[in-house]
Every structure is written in C-alpha cells, then in structure tokens.
Design a protein around this motif. Structure first.
Motif, PDB file in Angstrom:
ATOM      1  N   ILE A  20      35.483  32.395  36.015  1.00 39.97           N
ATOM      2  CA  ILE A  20      34.054  31.937  36.153  1.00 39.97           C
ATOM      3  C   ILE A  20      33.896  31.275  37.644  1.00 39.97           C
ATOM      4  O   ILE A  20      35.021  30.975  38.144  1.00 39.97           O
ATOM      5  CB  ILE A  20      33.686  30.852  34.865  1.00 39.97           C
ATOM      6  N   GLY A  21      32.834  30.897  37.899  1.00 36.19           N
ATOM      7  CA  GLY A  21      32.312  30.220  39.311  1.00 36.19           C
ATOM      8  C   GLY A  21      32.396  28.759  39.428  1.00 36.19           C
ATOM      9  O   GLY A  21      32.270  28.251  38.101  1.00 36.19           O
ATOM     10  N   THR A  55      40.933  33.832  43.863  1.00 38.68           N
ATOM     11  CA  THR A  55      39.701  34.170  43.746  1.00 38.68           C
ATOM     12  C   THR A  55      39.188  35.664  43.996  1.00 38.68           C
ATOM     13  O   THR A  55      39.904  36.464  44.333  1.00 38.68           O
ATOM     14  CB  THR A  55      38.986  33.542  45.062  1.00 38.68           C
ATOM     15  N   GLU A  56      38.008  35.714  43.378  1.00 37.68           N
ATOM     16  CA  GLU A  56      37.343  37.219  43.299  1.00 37.68           C
ATOM     17  C   GLU A  56      35.945  37.027  43.752  1.00 37.68           C
ATOM     18  O   GLU A  56      35.076  36.494  43.234  1.00 37.68           O
ATOM     19  CB  GLU A  56      37.594  37.978  41.885  1.00 37.68           C
ATOM     20  N   ALA A  57      35.382  37.784  45.010  1.00 33.45           N
ATOM     21  CA  ALA A  57      34.041  37.615  45.411  1.00 33.45           C
ATOM     22  C   ALA A  57      33.110  38.420  44.467  1.00 33.45           C
ATOM     23  O   ALA A  57      33.455  39.597  44.124  1.00 33.45           O
ATOM     24  CB  ALA A  57      33.983  38.321  46.513  1.00 33.45           C
ATOM     25  N   GLU A  58      32.171  37.855  44.010  1.00 29.88           N
ATOM     26  CA  GLU A  58      31.118  38.437  43.332  1.00 29.88           C
ATOM     27  C   GLU A  58      29.897  38.257  44.056  1.00 29.88           C
ATOM     28  O   GLU A  58      29.371  36.954  43.898  1.00 29.88           O
ATOM     29  CB  GLU A  58      30.962  37.942  41.630  1.00 29.88           C
ATOM     30  N   TYR A  64      36.906  32.354  39.747  1.00 31.25           N
ATOM     31  CA  TYR A  64      38.114  32.006  40.099  1.00 31.25           C
ATOM     32  C   TYR A  64      39.032  32.085  38.569  1.00 31.25           C
ATOM     33  O   TYR A  64      38.676  32.059  37.365  1.00 31.25           O
ATOM     34  CB  TYR A  64      38.426  30.225  40.137  1.00 31.25           C
ATOM     35  N   ARG A  65      40.373  32.428  38.766  1.00 31.39           N
ATOM     36  CA  ARG A  65      40.932  32.856  37.695  1.00 31.39           C
ATOM     37  C   ARG A  65      42.596  32.145  37.968  1.00 31.39           C
ATOM     38  O   ARG A  65      43.287  32.130  39.035  1.00 31.39           O
ATOM     39  CB  ARG A  65      41.541  34.388  37.698  1.00 31.39           C
ATOM     40  N   PRO A  66      43.132  31.373  36.695  1.00 33.41           N
ATOM     41  CA  PRO A  66      44.456  30.855  36.972  1.00 33.41           C
ATOM     42  C   PRO A  66      45.319  31.987  37.239  1.00 33.41           C
ATOM     43  O   PRO A  66      45.728  33.084  36.912  1.00 33.41           O
ATOM     44  CB  PRO A  66      44.720  30.173  35.735  1.00 33.41           C
TER      45      PRO A  66
END
Length: 120
Positions: A20-21, A55-58, A64-66
C-alpha cells in the motif's frame, strides 16, 4: 537494522497490508496518530534506506512492501533484549515477569505447554 518505535508502527501496518501507499498508511494510523502525510513519507524513506522496505512505482505514487518478516524482526529484537537485560537467559526474564504480576493464568498455561513441547 534498528527500527525506531514510530517506524515500527508503520512496519506493523505494512506487515498486515503489504503493497500500500503512504496515504493508505496514514488512513490506517489516523485514529491513533496525529502524523501528517509528510511525517509518514519521511519515516517510509528512512525505512527504505535501512533496507526494511522496498518500493514499487505505481503512476505518481509509491507502494511499499516489507523486506524483513515480522517474525524474524521480533526474534532478533527479543534476543537483543534478553541478551542486554538478562545476560542472554530466558529464565530470569520469566521470573521478572512473574514477580511483577506480568503473567496471566493464560500466559502460564502457554508457557507450560511450550516447556512440555521443548522437553520432548
């Protein structure tokens, strides 16, 4: 990796809801914290720098992912606490909790069951 208490609050949200962001994290924490979105983004940036989050751009936002598992982090922190406060021994920790009335009947039953399993 050392995660500050405030950062741990964010990690707990992401362990429960990975991917989630910042805005969604703010929504989850809104009832408990008065942090603004900039504060949350600052802490997220620190956690990324520490290697705790990916992080992953959307579009124009980041998700964000642990990168560290909750159980692994808890084990490491618990071990450090026991090492620092009780010389690496669990028995004095349990004795301290028992002396301070920190163990409920349910806790004692769980500990007895765990000890029974360890003896096998």
């Amino acid at each position: 990796m050392q995660i500050a208490p405030a950062e741990l609050e964010i990690m707990n949200v992401l362990w429960d809801q990975p991917g989630i962001g910042a805005a969604e994290i703010a929504d989850v924490l809104a009832s408990d914290k008065s942090w603004n979105i900039r504060t949350i983004k600052t802490m997220l940036g620190r956690l990324v720098e520490k290697g705790a989050l990916a992080t992953e751009a959307e579009g124009r936002r980041y998700l964000y992912r642990p990168l560290v598992k909750r159980g692994d982090y808890r084990r490491k922190e618990a071990r450090q606490f026991v090492d620092r406060m009780f010389g690496g021994r669990a028995a004095p920790l349990v004795a301290h909790l028992a002396d301070g009335k920190g163990l409920s009947a349910e806790d004692i039953a769980e500990l007895e069951a765990l000890l029974g399993e360890l003896k096998k």
